[in-house]
Design an enzyme around this catalytic site. Sequence first.
Site, mmCIF file in Angstrom:
data_model
loop_
_atom_site.group_PDB
_atom_site.id
_atom_site.type_symbol
_atom_site.label_atom_id
_atom_site.label_comp_id
_atom_site.label_asym_id
_atom_site.label_seq_id
_atom_site.Cartn_x
_atom_site.Cartn_y
_atom_site.Cartn_z
ATOM 1 N N GLU A 33 0.862 -1.189 0.000
ATOM 2 C CA GLU A 33 0.000 0.000 0.000
ATOM 3 C C GLU A 33 0.894 1.233 0.000
ATOM 4 O OE1 GLU A 33 -3.262 1.125 -0.191
ATOM 5 O OE2 GLU A 33 -2.282 3.061 0.097
ATOM 6 N N GLN A 34 0.616 2.137 -0.935
ATOM 7 C CA GLN A 34 1.484 3.311 -1.057
ATOM 8 C C GLN A 34 1.360 4.276 0.129
ATOM 9 O OE1 GLN A 34 0.287 5.191 -4.728
ATOM 10 N NE2 GLN A 34 -1.577 6.016 -3.864
ATOM 11 N N ARG A 106 -17.094 4.370 6.524
ATOM 12 C CA ARG A 106 -16.019 3.685 5.804
ATOM 13 C C ARG A 106 -14.853 3.351 6.737
ATOM 14 N NH1 ARG A 106 -14.514 4.089 0.149
ATOM 15 N NH2 ARG A 106 -16.416 5.285 -0.045
ATOM 16 N N TYR A 220 -28.076 9.697 5.156
ATOM 17 C CA TYR A 220 -28.474 8.599 6.045
ATOM 18 C C TYR A 220 -27.685 8.700 7.342
ATOM 19 C CZ TYR A 220 -24.516 6.514 3.417
ATOM 20 O OH TYR A 220 -23.314 6.280 2.787
ATOM 21 N N ASP A 300 -12.012 -1.044 -8.086
ATOM 22 C CA ASP A 300 -12.060 0.132 -8.968
ATOM 23 C C ASP A 300 -11.034 0.052 -10.092
ATOM 24 O OD1 ASP A 300 -14.114 1.273 -7.589
ATOM 25 O OD2 ASP A 300 -13.011 3.044 -6.911
HETATM 26 C C1 FAD Z 1 -19.174 9.705 -3.329
HETATM 27 C C2 FAD Z 1 -18.953 8.224 -3.307
HETATM 28 C C3 FAD Z 1 -19.838 7.398 -2.609
HETATM 29 C C4 FAD Z 1 -19.656 6.025 -2.606
HETATM 30 N N1 FAD Z 1 -20.557 5.253 -1.928
HETATM 31 C C5 FAD Z 1 -20.443 3.909 -1.987
HETATM 32 C C6 FAD Z 1 -21.396 3.081 -1.297
HETATM 33 O O1 FAD Z 1 -22.318 3.590 -0.645
HETATM 34 N N2 FAD Z 1 -21.251 1.730 -1.391
HETATM 35 C C7 FAD Z 1 -20.243 1.137 -2.128
HETATM 36 O O2 FAD Z 1 -20.172 -0.090 -2.194
HETATM 37 N N3 FAD Z 1 -19.316 1.905 -2.768
HETATM 38 C C8 FAD Z 1 -19.406 3.262 -2.716
HETATM 39 N N4 FAD Z 1 -18.463 4.037 -3.347
HETATM 40 C C9 FAD Z 1 -17.380 3.392 -4.122
HETATM 41 C C10 FAD Z 1 -16.224 2.909 -3.264
HETATM 42 O O3 FAD Z 1 -15.746 3.942 -2.453
HETATM 43 C C11 FAD Z 1 -15.077 2.401 -4.149
HETATM 44 O O4 FAD Z 1 -15.588 1.701 -5.249
HETATM 45 C C12 FAD Z 1 -14.163 1.471 -3.355
HETATM 46 O O5 FAD Z 1 -13.558 2.172 -2.307
HETATM 47 C C13 FAD Z 1 -13.099 0.848 -4.272
HETATM 48 O O6 FAD Z 1 -12.195 0.103 -3.503
HETATM 49 P P1 FAD Z 1 -10.793 -0.325 -4.111
HETATM 50 O O7 FAD Z 1 -10.105 -1.073 -3.015
HETATM 51 O O8 FAD Z 1 -10.975 -0.983 -5.421
HETATM 52 O O9 FAD Z 1 -10.049 1.031 -4.429
HETATM 53 P P2 FAD Z 1 -9.513 2.134 -3.416
HETATM 54 O O10 FAD Z 1 -10.410 2.269 -2.247
HETATM 55 O O11 FAD Z 1 -9.270 3.349 -4.249
HETATM 56 O O12 FAD Z 1 -8.133 1.555 -2.905
HETATM 57 C C14 FAD Z 1 -6.989 1.522 -3.723
HETATM 58 C C15 FAD Z 1 -5.759 1.544 -2.827
HETATM 59 O O13 FAD Z 1 -4.618 1.352 -3.636
HETATM 60 C C16 FAD Z 1 -3.606 2.225 -3.203
HETATM 61 N N5 FAD Z 1 -2.704 2.423 -4.344
HETATM 62 C C17 FAD Z 1 -2.913 3.123 -5.484
HETATM 63 N N6 FAD Z 1 -1.847 3.029 -6.299
HETATM 64 C C18 FAD Z 1 -0.939 2.253 -5.660
HETATM 65 C C19 FAD Z 1 0.362 1.787 -5.999
HETATM 66 N N7 FAD Z 1 0.958 2.097 -7.156
HETATM 67 N N8 FAD Z 1 1.010 0.986 -5.109
HETATM 68 C C20 FAD Z 1 0.447 0.666 -3.914
HETATM 69 N N9 FAD Z 1 -0.781 1.097 -3.544
HETATM 70 C C21 FAD Z 1 -1.463 1.865 -4.410
HETATM 71 C C22 FAD Z 1 -4.349 3.477 -2.769
HETATM 72 O O14 FAD Z 1 -3.579 4.257 -1.877
HETATM 73 C C23 FAD Z 1 -5.578 2.873 -2.102
HETATM 74 O O15 FAD Z 1 -5.380 2.606 -0.734
HETATM 75 C C24 FAD Z 1 -18.590 5.434 -3.329
HETATM 76 C C25 FAD Z 1 -17.675 6.260 -4.004
HETATM 77 C C26 FAD Z 1 -17.848 7.641 -3.991
HETATM 78 C C27 FAD Z 1 -16.874 8.493 -4.742
#
Ligand code: FAD
Length: 409
Positions: A33-34, A106, A220, A300
Amino acid sequence: MSAPHALIAGGGVGGLCAALCLARAGFRVSVYEQAKALEEIGAGLQLSPNASAILRSFGALDRLIPSSLVPRAVRIRRARDGATVATLPLEDAEKRWGAPYLLAHRADLQRALIETVAGEEAITVHTGAALAGFASGADGVAIAIKRGAIRTEATGDCLIGADGLRSLVRQRLAADRGVSPRFSGRTAWRALVEASRVPAEMRREETSLWLGKRAHLVHYPLRGGAVVNVVAIVEEDFRANSENFWSSPGDPAYLEARFARWRESARDLLAAASDWRKWPLFDADPLPSWTAGRVALLGDAAHPMLPFLAQGAAQAIEDAAALGAALGRDRNIERALAAYQAARLARASRVQLESRRQGKIYHLTGPAALARDLALHALGGARLLSRYDWLYDAHPLCDAAVLKSGSAE
Ligand SMILES: Cc1cc2nc3c(=O)[nH]c(=O)nc-3n(C[C@H](O)[C@H](O)[C@H](O)COP(=O)(O)OP(=O)(O)OC[C@H]3O[C@@H](n4cnc5c(N)ncnc54)[C@H](O)[C@@H]3O)c2cc1C
């Protein structure tokens, strides 16, 4: 034989859930994790049953439930006068879909995951360690990691890119050629407000969704009702400020003007928030592929989506379960990653496209908005709810083939 070794880039919800599912599938897991620490940050999150069922399967749900809240309903309201257009009952969510529908902070979800990860000897989390590159060969994957100015290397049997919307792994795989995420023309303004400062009708144990002209509002309660999570989504330009790209401070005067014609209680709720953070919302077309050899995308990184179905984190959690199941069943990594993609790509792509469609419906104006409200009202809450069965139903996900990822022979 020693356990196979999975490398995961990213320690967000997706990366940590993937680590837990892979550890249960018999892998040794290294998460990179960065960020300097696995931070417990952010605002509210709706966690639908398709996600909570999976959190339950690896023991994180019990850690989350004490700080979360089960909403009674989703109430759809009209911006101008606050009239209820439809109420979707959620009280029977667990009975209907096999797992609870939760409202959580969160930070509480992140904490529950961090605690669960801490109990798994097979998982090592490296913080302040950014993935800087990788090479995938027939026998394994080598990655380059940057810790400040220092560059090190590590090797493993597979690399999972759970590195979020601006995924380096996705860019290097060139999987997103032509379909990289783009700004959607909408921003999400987020704030947490003390419940005591909020009008009574805005404190109900429900998810409220207000539909207005080119804007909508979601709120909510969280943490036993002590705070209200507020998200105001507006169509506006966004100029990236690279310093705090993701959450720049928002000027309340802008929202005051933007929501001036909304019902008073909605305006009062917005006025009660003192610290607004603005998030640019990105959208992307579904990718044709998430995997190449021993490398796969997750969360994502694989399927950036607009938040209008509240599914981004939920889909990342589903990915993690499917990944663990595929690699638990088959130690041929490339074949297992292909099976993971086959299990997930169509569904997650559908969720991406439905989220986009939902956003368009929410922001309709004039006669189209009137027609939408009449249709929602005529359908009624119960029938509207049944439209989410395909998404929320945890039963197929709880199928032994998906969740019980025992070790391969
Ligand atoms: C306004 C809003 C409301 C939302 N509400 C909801 C909801 O109600 N319910 C729901 O299910 N989802 C919701 N989401 C979506 C949700 O927040 C994301 O889809 C989710 O957090 C994605 O998780 P992830 O682990 O894929 O990515 P992220 O949470 O973005 O995690 C990626 C991680 O990778 C790390 N990283 C990046 N590049 C590197 C690298 N090169 N080397 C090492 N580490 C790195 C980052 O620091 C980060 O910690 C919402 C989003 C928004 C914007």
